[in-house]
Scaffold this active site. Structure first.
Site, PDB file in Angstrom:
ATOM      1  N   ASP A  86       2.406   2.661   2.459  1.00 21.07           N
ATOM      2  CA  ASP A  86       2.324   3.308   3.563  1.00 21.07           C
ATOM      3  C   ASP A  86       3.749   2.711   4.428  1.00 21.07           C
ATOM      4  OD1 ASP A  86      -0.025   4.306   3.763  1.00 21.07           O
ATOM      5  OD2 ASP A  86      -0.517   2.197   4.829  1.00 21.07           O
ATOM      6  N   CYS A 145      -0.006  -5.149   7.107  1.00 20.13           N
ATOM      7  CA  CYS A 145      -0.642  -4.169   8.087  1.00 20.13           C
ATOM      8  C   CYS A 145       0.415  -4.982   9.191  1.00 20.13           C
ATOM      9  CB  CYS A 145      -1.720  -3.692   8.604  1.00 20.13           C
ATOM     10  SG  CYS A 145      -2.750  -3.759   7.069  1.00 20.13           S
ATOM     11  N   CYS A 166      -2.109   3.237   7.924  1.00 23.97           N
ATOM     12  CA  CYS A 166      -3.860   2.920   8.464  1.00 23.97           C
ATOM     13  C   CYS A 166      -4.009   2.284  10.055  1.00 23.97           C
ATOM     14  CB  CYS A 166      -4.448   1.780   7.654  1.00 23.97           C
ATOM     15  SG  CYS A 166      -3.423  -0.152   7.966  1.00 23.97           S
ATOM     16  N   CYS A 206       1.080  -0.696   0.505  1.00 30.81           N
ATOM     17  CA  CYS A 206      -0.164  -0.092  -0.156  1.00 30.81           C
ATOM     18  C   CYS A 206       1.117   1.083   0.054  1.00 30.81           C
ATOM     19  CB  CYS A 206      -1.054  -0.035   1.772  1.00 30.81           C
ATOM     20  SG  CYS A 206      -0.159  -0.488   2.885  1.00 30.81           S
TER      21      CYS A 206
HETATM   22 FE1  FES Z   1      -1.512   0.126   4.668  1.00 31.48          FE
HETATM   23 FE2  FES Z   1      -2.033  -0.569   6.455  1.00 31.48          FE
HETATM   24  S1  FES Z   1      -3.150  -0.361   4.315  1.00 31.48           S
HETATM   25  S2  FES Z   1      -0.014  -0.477   6.049  1.00 31.48           S
END
Ligand code: FES
Length: 124
Positions: free
Chosen positions: A37, A104, A60, A35
């Site tokens: 992140d 995640c 998230c 994602c």
């Molecule tokens: Fe990116 Fe959870 S959606 S770490």
């Protein structure tokens, strides 16, 4: 957030050890390949053990919760124990994550391994 365990919700609402250690012994920033992140980890090491972890995560709710939870869980662990930590073990220890959110917890495991690798690269 009904799909999350009480522990996930509690750590998301009251995150522990957020921030950054000044002059850390090891540091790393990792992105989640799924994602994008990001998590930055700084650690302090004493006698071959992780003495302190601080983290900054842009991600998230489960990424924030697992960052907080893992920063407490690994305090006092040996470097080798932390290096063998998997995202599945983090997800299990925090009370489970929904199937599409297990990825995640990879941030905390990857960033900690990266910080230890950075520490080892600095240590003769
Ligand atoms: Fe990116 Fe959870 S959606 S770490």
């Amino acid at each position: 957030m009904a799909a999350y365990s009480d522990t996930v919700i509690e750590h998301f609402q009251n995150p522990r050890n957020a921030g950054e250690i000044e002059h850390p012994d090891g540091e790393a920033t990792k992105s989640n390949p799924v994602c994008g992140d990001r998590m930055r980890v700084t650690i302090r090491v004493a006698d071959g053990h992780v003495a302190e972890v601080r983290w900054q995560t842009r991600g998230c709710p489960p990424a924030i919760a697992t960052s907080s939870f893992t920063s407490e869980m690994v305090r006092g662990w040996t470097l080798e124990e932390v290096e063998s930590l998997t995202r599945e073990r983090i997800a299990e220890a925090i009370g489970g994550l929904p199937g599409d959110k297990v990825h995640c917890s990879v941030l905390a495991a990857d960033a900690l391994r990266g910080a230890i690798a950075n520490y080892r690269s600095r240590t003769p």
